[in-house]
Write a protein that holds these residues in place. Structure first.
Motif, PDB file in Angstrom:
ATOM      1  N   ALA A 129       0.820  -1.218   0.000  1.00 21.82           N
ATOM      2  CA  ALA A 129       0.000   0.000   0.000  1.00 21.82           C
ATOM      3  C   ALA A 129       0.855   1.270   0.000  1.00 21.82           C
ATOM      4  N   THR A 130       2.163   1.106  -0.048  1.00 25.60           N
ATOM      5  CA  THR A 130       3.136   2.224  -0.093  1.00 25.60           C
ATOM      6  C   THR A 130       2.863   3.270   1.001  1.00 25.60           C
ATOM      7  N   ILE A 131       2.811   2.810   2.259  1.00 27.28           N
ATOM      8  CA  ILE A 131       2.563   3.739   3.360  1.00 27.28           C
ATOM      9  C   ILE A 131       3.843   4.191   4.043  1.00 27.28           C
ATOM     10  N   ARG A 132       4.982   3.648   3.648  1.00 27.35           N
ATOM     11  CA  ARG A 132       6.230   3.956   4.336  1.00 27.35           C
ATOM     12  C   ARG A 132       6.468   5.472   4.380  1.00 27.35           C
ATOM     13  N   GLY A 133       6.645   5.976   5.603  1.00 25.72           N
ATOM     14  CA  GLY A 133       6.967   7.391   5.782  1.00 25.72           C
ATOM     15  C   GLY A 133       5.773   8.326   5.762  1.00 25.72           C
ATOM     16  N   MET A 140      -3.709   4.978   6.589  1.00 26.33           N
ATOM     17  CA  MET A 140      -4.938   4.193   6.643  1.00 26.33           C
ATOM     18  C   MET A 140      -5.738   4.326   5.351  1.00 26.33           C
ATOM     19  N   LYS A 141      -5.781   5.532   4.799  1.00 29.03           N
ATOM     20  CA  LYS A 141      -6.471   5.729   3.525  1.00 29.03           C
ATOM     21  C   LYS A 141      -5.839   4.870   2.429  1.00 29.03           C
ATOM     22  N   LYS A 142      -4.520   4.822   2.404  1.00 31.58           N
ATOM     23  CA  LYS A 142      -3.823   4.077   1.358  1.00 31.58           C
ATOM     24  C   LYS A 142      -4.004   2.568   1.515  1.00 31.58           C
ATOM     25  N   ILE A 143      -4.024   2.092   2.755  1.00 37.95           N
ATOM     26  CA  ILE A 143      -4.259   0.666   2.998  1.00 37.95           C
ATOM     27  C   ILE A 143      -5.646   0.267   2.503  1.00 37.95           C
ATOM     28  N   ALA A 144      -6.648   1.097   2.837  1.00 32.00           N
ATOM     29  CA  ALA A 144      -8.019   0.807   2.408  1.00 32.00           C
ATOM     30  C   ALA A 144      -8.152   0.873   0.889  1.00 32.00           C
ATOM     31  N   ALA A 145      -7.531   1.885   0.272  1.00 27.30           N
ATOM     32  CA  ALA A 145      -7.631   2.040  -1.181  1.00 27.30           C
ATOM     33  C   ALA A 145      -6.999   0.858  -1.906  1.00 27.30           C
ATOM     34  N   ALA A 146      -5.909   0.337  -1.345  1.00 24.19           N
ATOM     35  CA  ALA A 146      -5.223  -0.801  -1.964  1.00 24.19           C
ATOM     36  C   ALA A 146      -5.862  -2.135  -1.586  1.00 24.19           C
ATOM     37  N   ARG A 147      -6.823  -2.084  -0.647  1.00 26.85           N
ATOM     38  CA  ARG A 147      -7.410  -3.307  -0.104  1.00 26.85           C
ATOM     39  C   ARG A 147      -6.318  -4.270   0.335  1.00 26.85           C
ATOM     40  N   ALA A 148      -5.301  -3.697   0.955  1.00 28.52           N
ATOM     41  CA  ALA A 148      -4.184  -4.491   1.458  1.00 28.52           C
ATOM     42  C   ALA A 148      -4.594  -5.126   2.792  1.00 28.52           C
ATOM     43  N   ALA A 149      -4.134  -6.319   3.039  1.00 27.05           N
ATOM     44  CA  ALA A 149      -4.529  -7.043   4.250  1.00 27.05           C
ATOM     45  C   ALA A 149      -4.161  -6.255   5.505  1.00 27.05           C
ATOM     46  N   GLY A 175     -13.714  -3.060   6.114  1.00 27.28           N
ATOM     47  CA  GLY A 175     -14.519  -4.273   6.024  1.00 27.28           C
ATOM     48  C   GLY A 175     -14.163  -5.037   4.768  1.00 27.28           C
ATOM     49  N   GLY A 176     -14.718  -6.202   4.635  1.00 28.69           N
ATOM     50  CA  GLY A 176     -14.391  -7.030   3.484  1.00 28.69           C
ATOM     51  C   GLY A 176     -13.269  -7.990   3.802  1.00 28.69           C
ATOM     52  N   SER A 177     -12.864  -8.740   2.811  1.00 30.97           N
ATOM     53  CA  SER A 177     -11.890  -9.810   3.034  1.00 30.97           C
ATOM     54  C   SER A 177     -10.509  -9.292   3.423  1.00 30.97           C
ATOM     55  N   TRP A 178     -10.201  -8.038   3.071  1.00 28.57           N
ATOM     56  CA  TRP A 178      -8.868  -7.519   3.384  1.00 28.57           C
ATOM     57  C   TRP A 178      -8.721  -7.124   4.849  1.00 28.57           C
ATOM     58  N   TYR A 179      -9.836  -6.962   5.561  1.00 31.48           N
ATOM     59  CA  TYR A 179      -9.802  -6.501   6.950  1.00 31.48           C
ATOM     60  C   TYR A 179     -10.252  -7.630   7.868  1.00 31.48           C
ATOM     61  N   GLN A 180      -9.358  -8.058   8.755  1.00 30.60           N
ATOM     62  CA  GLN A 180      -9.654  -9.193   9.631  1.00 30.60           C
ATOM     63  C   GLN A 180      -9.390  -8.834  11.087  1.00 30.60           C
ATOM     64  N   SER A 181     -10.227  -9.317  11.989  1.00 32.89           N
ATOM     65  CA  SER A 181     -10.069  -9.097  13.428  1.00 32.89           C
ATOM     66  C   SER A 181      -9.675 -10.399  14.094  1.00 32.89           C
ATOM     67  N   THR A 182      -8.742 -10.302  15.031  1.00 30.29           N
ATOM     68  CA  THR A 182      -8.293 -11.504  15.739  1.00 30.29           C
ATOM     69  C   THR A 182      -9.042 -11.719  17.046  1.00 30.29           C
ATOM     70  N   GLY A 183      -9.499 -10.630  17.680  1.00 27.47           N
ATOM     71  CA  GLY A 183     -10.070 -10.755  19.011  1.00 27.47           C
ATOM     72  C   GLY A 183      -9.033 -11.175  20.040  1.00 27.47           C
ATOM     73  N   GLN A 184      -7.760 -10.991  19.700  1.00 30.14           N
ATOM     74  CA  GLN A 184      -6.654 -11.447  20.544  1.00 30.14           C
ATOM     75  C   GLN A 184      -5.827 -10.260  21.030  1.00 30.14           C
ATOM     76  N   GLY A 185      -4.880 -10.562  21.909  1.00 26.18           N
ATOM     77  CA  GLY A 185      -3.967  -9.542  22.405  1.00 26.18           C
ATOM     78  C   GLY A 185      -2.953  -9.128  21.362  1.00 26.18           C
ATOM     79  N   MET A 186      -2.066  -8.211  21.758  1.00 30.34           N
ATOM     80  CA  MET A 186      -1.136  -7.633  20.810  1.00 30.34           C
ATOM     81  C   MET A 186      -0.135  -8.657  20.280  1.00 30.34           C
ATOM     82  N   GLY A 187       0.402  -9.480  21.155  1.00 34.14           N
ATOM     83  CA  GLY A 187       1.402 -10.442  20.718  1.00 34.14           C
ATOM     84  C   GLY A 187       0.863 -11.397  19.674  1.00 34.14           C
TER      85      GLY A 187
END
Length: 290
Positions: A129-133, A140-149, A175-187
């Motif tokens: 999604a080319t978010i570096r820097g 966040m906009k770029k991740i959503a636009a690219a539908r990157a996981a 939302g959608g297949s690119w966005y997933q929730s773990t329901g888990q802690g950070m590690g």
């Protein structure tokens, strides 16, 4: 009838005995005597557990105070709920908006600034999604636009609250297949993101302590909006008769004391070349990060 607080303690003991079935709480005292006279329950976040900070602080607190600690490491939202139900004596959490709302309900006592670090957006080196820097909202906009996981904790933790705030500022409903929730802690969320070559948000401390096992890099950082602030909240008898305000005050007073603040300020420095948390007791919260 078994009290809900006793069930919390029993669950704590059971979790220790069945390590690997969930977040294992830290304890500075023996597991064999959970009903010791000077024993309190600390509800805190998985970031303090996963970073190793609790392993540094809790034994020192017990040595200084005589109080044993049963630490329940959950998301900040869950920690606050434990306090609300009178199932914890003191909270160490990092979800300021939720904390302020909770304290305003009236069952909690004092809320004091303890420390801060920051959140970082991390992802695979390829950075599809080319978010570096980039700044956090633009990232966040770029991740959503690219539908990157993107892997979200999805657990109403302080980290999840910050993530949702960034999506809102980016005018994105993930939302959608690119966005997933773990329901888990950070590690665990970091592990899954690494396996899936996905983006995620982490507190810097947990990321640094696990960096060697992850195929993920920090891609967006340093944004003032990514400040991660921790407070200690004392519970009172208004939350339930089993709350131990003496233990809560002992812990809260100790963690903002100079000896504890020095421990916090030094933690991680030798191993990672930088402290993982900045001690803030007595500071002007409005000026943090400036």
């Amino acid at each position: 009838m078994i009290s809900s607080r006793l069930l919390v303690i029993c669950a704590w003991v059971g979790t220790v005995l069945l390590a690997g079935c969930g977040t294992v709480p830290s304890s500075s005292g023996p597991v064999s005597n959970p009903s010791a006279e000077k024993s309190l329950i600390l509800a805190t976040t998985t970031s303090t557990q996963d970073s190793g900070l609790l392993d540094e602080l809790l034994p020192a607190f017990t040595r200084d105070s005589g109080w044993q600690v049963k630490a329940l490491a959950v998301g900040s939202g869950q920690a606050i709920e434990l306090g609300r139900r009178g199932e914890a004596d003191v909270l160490l959490v990092h979800s300021p908006a939720a904390e302020a709302k909770f304290v305003a309900e009236g069952s909690a006592g004092s809320r004091r600034l303890v420390m801060h670090n920051d959140f970082v957006l991390i992802g695979p080196r390829a950075d599809p999604a080319t978010i570096r820097g980039t700044k956090s909202v633009e990232a966040m906009k770029k991740i959503a636009a690219a539908r990157a996981a993107f892997i979200s904790r999805g657990d109403e933790s302080g980290t999840h609250a910050k993530e949702k705030d960034l999506w809102s500022k980016a005018a994105v409903t993930p939302g959608g297949s690119w966005y997933q929730s773990t329901g888990q802690g950070m590690g665990e969320t970091l592990r899954i993101a690494s396996e899936k070559a996905a983006y995620t948000m982490s507190d810097r401390a947990t990321y640094l302590t696990q960096r060697g096992t992850l195929a993920l890099e920090v891609l967006s950082e340093g944004d003032p909006g990514l400040l991660n602030i921790y407070h200690v909240i004392e519970m009172t008898k208004k939350a339930g008769d089993r709350v131990q305000p003496d233990g809560a005050k002992a812990f809260a007073d100790w963690i903002v004391s100079p000896p504890a603040q020095r421990l916090i300020g030094a933690f991680g420095g030798a191993k990672f070349g930088q402290p993982l948390f900045t001690p803030d007791a007595g500071a002007d919260e409005a000026k943090l990060g400036q």
